[in-house]
Design a protein around this motif. Structure first.
Motif, PDB file in Angstrom:
ATOM      1  N   LEU A 135      19.608   9.329 -11.439  1.00 60.15           N
ATOM      2  CA  LEU A 135      18.877   9.719 -10.408  1.00 60.15           C
ATOM      3  C   LEU A 135      18.418   8.851  -9.340  1.00 60.15           C
ATOM      4  N   LEU A 136      18.921   9.163  -8.220  1.00 58.90           N
ATOM      5  CA  LEU A 136      18.800   8.133  -7.073  1.00 58.90           C
ATOM      6  C   LEU A 136      17.044   8.362  -6.625  1.00 58.90           C
ATOM      7  N   PRO A 137      16.723   6.951  -6.367  1.00 58.97           N
ATOM      8  CA  PRO A 137      15.136   7.001  -6.322  1.00 58.97           C
ATOM      9  C   PRO A 137      15.336   8.209  -4.710  1.00 58.97           C
ATOM     10  N   GLU A 138      15.902   7.753  -3.972  1.00 63.91           N
ATOM     11  CA  GLU A 138      15.743   8.227  -2.324  1.00 63.91           C
ATOM     12  C   GLU A 138      15.843   9.517  -2.584  1.00 63.91           C
ATOM     13  N   PHE A 139      16.903  10.657  -3.368  1.00 60.73           N
ATOM     14  CA  PHE A 139      17.349  11.906  -3.859  1.00 60.73           C
ATOM     15  C   PHE A 139      15.624  12.221  -4.463  1.00 60.73           C
ATOM     16  N   LEU A 140      14.753  11.476  -4.906  1.00 55.70           N
ATOM     17  CA  LEU A 140      13.621  12.196  -5.913  1.00 55.70           C
ATOM     18  C   LEU A 140      12.824  11.500  -4.825  1.00 55.70           C
ATOM     19  N   PHE A 141      12.286  10.718  -3.863  1.00 53.38           N
ATOM     20  CA  PHE A 141      11.744  10.223  -2.946  1.00 53.38           C
ATOM     21  C   PHE A 141      11.982  12.263  -1.794  1.00 53.38           C
ATOM     22  N   PHE A 142      12.897  12.036  -1.553  1.00 58.61           N
ATOM     23  CA  PHE A 142      12.594  12.982  -0.488  1.00 58.61           C
ATOM     24  C   PHE A 142      12.383  15.202  -1.246  1.00 58.61           C
ATOM     25  N   LEU A 143      12.614  15.384  -2.857  1.00 59.06           N
ATOM     26  CA  LEU A 143      12.200  15.338  -3.514  1.00 59.06           C
ATOM     27  C   LEU A 143      10.988  15.984  -3.585  1.00 59.06           C
ATOM     28  N   PHE A 144      10.320  15.285  -4.037  1.00 65.30           N
ATOM     29  CA  PHE A 144       9.275  15.402  -3.412  1.00 65.30           C
ATOM     30  C   PHE A 144       7.652  15.582  -1.850  1.00 65.30           C
ATOM     31  N   LYS A 145       9.223  15.881  -0.770  1.00 66.79           N
ATOM     32  CA  LYS A 145       8.329  16.092   0.218  1.00 66.79           C
ATOM     33  C   LYS A 145       9.561  17.682   0.187  1.00 66.79           C
ATOM     34  N   THR A 146       9.731  18.364  -0.563  1.00 62.11           N
ATOM     35  CA  THR A 146      10.107  19.702  -0.209  1.00 62.11           C
ATOM     36  C   THR A 146       8.411  20.744  -0.415  1.00 62.11           C
TER      37      THR A 146
ATOM     38  N   ILE B 120      14.719  18.065   6.262  1.00 61.24           N
ATOM     39  CA  ILE B 120      14.240  18.324   5.364  1.00 61.24           C
ATOM     40  C   ILE B 120      14.315  20.046   4.135  1.00 61.24           C
ATOM     41  N   VAL B 121      14.154  20.753   5.906  1.00 57.95           N
ATOM     42  CA  VAL B 121      14.834  21.709   5.113  1.00 57.95           C
ATOM     43  C   VAL B 121      16.217  22.102   5.172  1.00 57.95           C
ATOM     44  N   GLU B 122      17.049  21.625   5.347  1.00 62.09           N
ATOM     45  CA  GLU B 122      17.951  21.570   5.091  1.00 62.09           C
ATOM     46  C   GLU B 122      17.954  20.640   3.946  1.00 62.09           C
ATOM     47  N   PHE B 123      18.149  20.169   3.245  1.00 63.87           N
ATOM     48  CA  PHE B 123      18.076  18.775   1.862  1.00 63.87           C
ATOM     49  C   PHE B 123      17.262  20.556   0.614  1.00 63.87           C
TER      50      PHE B 123
ATOM     51  N   GLY C  81       1.518  14.074  -0.224  1.00 63.73           N
ATOM     52  CA  GLY C  81       2.591  13.294  -0.235  1.00 63.73           C
ATOM     53  C   GLY C  81       2.521  12.480  -0.200  1.00 63.73           C
ATOM     54  N   SER C  82       1.448  11.224  -0.895  1.00 61.87           N
ATOM     55  CA  SER C  82       1.538   9.482  -1.248  1.00 61.87           C
ATOM     56  C   SER C  82       2.192   9.436  -1.871  1.00 61.87           C
ATOM     57  N   ILE C  83       3.132   8.562  -1.644  1.00 63.05           N
ATOM     58  CA  ILE C  83       4.345   8.531  -2.332  1.00 63.05           C
ATOM     59  C   ILE C  83       5.383   7.576  -1.624  1.00 63.05           C
TER      60      ILE C  83
ATOM     61  N   GLY D  12       0.884  -1.144  -0.432  1.00 63.82           N
ATOM     62  CA  GLY D  12      -0.230   0.338   0.001  1.00 63.82           C
ATOM     63  C   GLY D  12       0.912   1.455  -0.005  1.00 63.82           C
ATOM     64  N   VAL D  13       0.743   2.621  -0.056  1.00 65.09           N
ATOM     65  CA  VAL D  13       0.642   3.747  -0.073  1.00 65.09           C
ATOM     66  C   VAL D  13       0.517   4.648   0.572  1.00 65.09           C
ATOM     67  N   ASN D  14       0.603   5.916   1.777  1.00 63.53           N
ATOM     68  CA  ASN D  14      -0.189   6.560   2.007  1.00 63.53           C
ATOM     69  C   ASN D  14       0.562   7.719   2.623  1.00 63.53           C
ATOM     70  N   ASN D  15       0.575   8.840   2.696  1.00 64.83           N
ATOM     71  CA  ASN D  15       1.603   9.892   3.036  1.00 64.83           C
ATOM     72  C   ASN D  15       1.811  10.404   4.297  1.00 64.83           C
ATOM     73  N   LYS D  16       1.885   9.248   5.150  1.00 70.69           N
ATOM     74  CA  LYS D  16       2.886   9.072   6.311  1.00 70.69           C
ATOM     75  C   LYS D  16       3.999   7.248   6.436  1.00 70.69           C
ATOM     76  N   GLU D  17       3.484   6.932   5.423  1.00 70.91           N
ATOM     77  CA  GLU D  17       4.652   5.737   5.802  1.00 70.91           C
ATOM     78  C   GLU D  17       5.433   5.332   4.315  1.00 70.91           C
ATOM     79  N   GLY D  18       4.821   5.597   3.347  1.00 72.64           N
ATOM     80  CA  GLY D  18       5.232   5.853   1.976  1.00 72.64           C
ATOM     81  C   GLY D  18       4.545   4.158   1.283  1.00 72.64           C
ATOM     82  N   ILE D  19       5.214   3.694   1.176  1.00 75.49           N
ATOM     83  CA  ILE D  19       5.091   2.260   0.932  1.00 75.49           C
ATOM     84  C   ILE D  19       5.316   1.606   1.762  1.00 75.49           C
ATOM     85  N   PHE D  20       4.622   0.309   2.238  1.00 73.43           N
ATOM     86  CA  PHE D  20       3.711   0.002   3.325  1.00 73.43           C
ATOM     87  C   PHE D  20       3.435  -1.664   2.981  1.00 73.43           C
TER      88      PHE D  20
END
Length: 453
Positions: A133-144, A444-447, A106-108, A66-74
């Motif tokens: 592109l690193l998946p983690e980098f893009l994921f954090f980008l979505f959180k900005t 997230i602010v520093e990112f 943020g449901s990703i 599943g996917v939600n805005n708190k856990e991401g993928i679970f």
């Protein structure tokens, strides 16, 4: 006469070559600004839309994500093929998936090695990242905040806002080198890991409070207890109520070795009363109200210092309401939250209450307020087992059963000593949670500062 500079304030000029979607909101916000190269996501991601007919393997168990805005993928659940009525997408480690209708909140998420399940509903958009592109980098980008604004301005639809993969891949992002991405992601993760450690420490201390109270009072929890089929022999002296529903509730907690005298809640009360809701049709009961009217939604901490709603003195008088003084207990007796919690607070305000709550006061010559508050919060499982009842509409607490609940009563001085120790632990928990939240926010602010100008 209007000059060209004035016109530029109101008109945005978009080169036709970059005009890829007929939607004005896409072109009215500021463009992304970064010291890093700006590239199109089309050069960085690949949609993974292949679907598998897992429903054909009737008796095979398939793990669903599943996917939600708190856990991401679970890991959501396991389902047999025969229970699935459509082809599902399959995810590999490092792939991302998002809810196209909730990506704006943020449901990703990313599938990690620790995820056991592999399949996901075809309703989700699944994609992988190319080598640049690193998946983690893009994921954090979505959180900005910056990129989330871009996402919100890129969704389409008049009723339900939707972000298709075709739209996503046309968006632009700052793209550092892989080496720089690794450094930025490592910095983010170090803050995040510290926050997670602090959260875990707080949870460990919560368990410590429970263990401490059990030991201090001499109460044991029978974690292995279960209702056996067939004939059950129950010790009559241990049976608190002659009802089949109570046969499995009187053996969950063992009070036989309690270090102190046991007393029922009903024998500790000064008063115990329910509330009311004044007519919502009467504006003069609610407009410019000056008296707090508390309901279940106001329970946010151990102390009640405000409420969202207020009623007028006229409502109090004509609806026969009672205004309770500071220092009384309020407990929720009817709410869906009673499936897992028993919300109880000590008031620091004068307030009326609605019909889902009970207001009560205890004899302070017998029981300390804070001791009682700690007891009901730690022993919420005990209270729910003994007194909760199911109904067609909502969970509730049976008043008669609640009043029969046993509480060990140490001497008042010992009660205060116990409360002081628990308060000390709770202060540590509060501090850890504050630090955890701070580290998450800083991550997230520093990112964001690193990526965007």
């Amino acid at each position: 006469m209007v000059n060209s500079m004035q016109i530029s304030k109101y008109i945005t000029f978009v080169p036709f070559a970059k005009f890829n979607l007929w939607d004005t909101k896409r072109y009215t916000s500021k463009l992304i600004s970064s010291a890093y190269p700006i590239v199109s996501l089309d050069d960085c991601i690949v949609e993974q839309s292949k679907k598998y007919k897992i429903f054909e393997d009737l008796e095979t168990d398939f793990g669903i994500l599943g996917v939600n805005n708190k856990e991401g993928i679970f890991d959501a659940y396991t389902q047999k093929g025969k229970e699935i009525n459509q082809p599902y997408k399959k995810m590999e480690t490092g792939w991302l998936a998002y809810n196209p209708y909730r990506i704006n909140v943020g449901s990703i998420g990313i599938k990690l090695k620790e995820h056991q399940n592999n399949y996901i509903s075809p309703a989700y958009v699944v994609f992988s990242c190319k080598e640049n592109l690193l998946p983690e980098f893009l994921f954090f980008l979505f959180k900005t905040t910056v990129f989330n604004t871009v996402i919100n301005e890129s969704t389409t639809g008049s009723v339900r806002q939707n972000l298709t993969f075709e739209t996503l891949k046309k968006l632009q992002i700052p793209l550092p080198t892989i080496e720089e991405q690794n450094r930025i992601v490592a910095n983010y993760n170090s803050k995040l890991q510290l926050a997670q450690q602090q959260e875990q420490q707080a949870k460990t201390l919560e368990v410590a409070i429970e263990r401490y109270l059990f030991e201090e009072l001499g109460i044991e929890e029978n974690k292995d207890f279960e209702v056996k089929s067939g004939l059950n022999l129950i010790n009559y002296s241990q049976l608190s109520k002659w009802a089949l529903s109570h046969l499995n509730k009187d053996n969950v907690y063992n009070f036989e070795n309690a270090k102190y005298k046991i007393e029922k809640i009903k024998n500790l009360l000064v008063f115990f009363e329910g509330g009311k809701t004044p007519s919502k049709a009467r504006n003069d009961y609610w407009n410019e109200g000056e008296i707090y009217w508390t309901s279940a939604k106001d329970f946010n901490s151990q102390y009640m210092d405000s409420a969202q709603d207020k009623i007028t003195l006229l409502a109090v008088k004509e609806a026969g309401m009672k205004v309770y003084p500071k220092g009384v207990f309020l407990s929720v007796f009817r709410s869906g939250i009673l499936q897992h919690s028993f919300p109880t607070v000590l008031t620091t305000i004068e307030t009326t209450i609605n019909q889902d709550l009970k207001a009560y006061q205890l004899n302070e010559n017998i029981i300390d307020k804070l001791y009682y508050l700690h007891f009901v919060l730690v022993f919420k499982k005990y209270i729910l087992l003994k007194a909760s009842k199911k109904s067609v509409t909502v969970e509730s607490i049976n008043t008669e059963d609640f009043l029969e609940i046993n509480i060990p009563i140490p001497p008042l001085e010992k009660q205060k000593q116990i409360s002081k120790h628990i308060n000390s632990i709770k202060s540590q928990i509060k501090e850890l949670n504050i630090l955890s939240t701070k580290n998450k926010e800083e991550a997230i602010v520093e990112f964001e500062k690193e990526i965007f100008n």
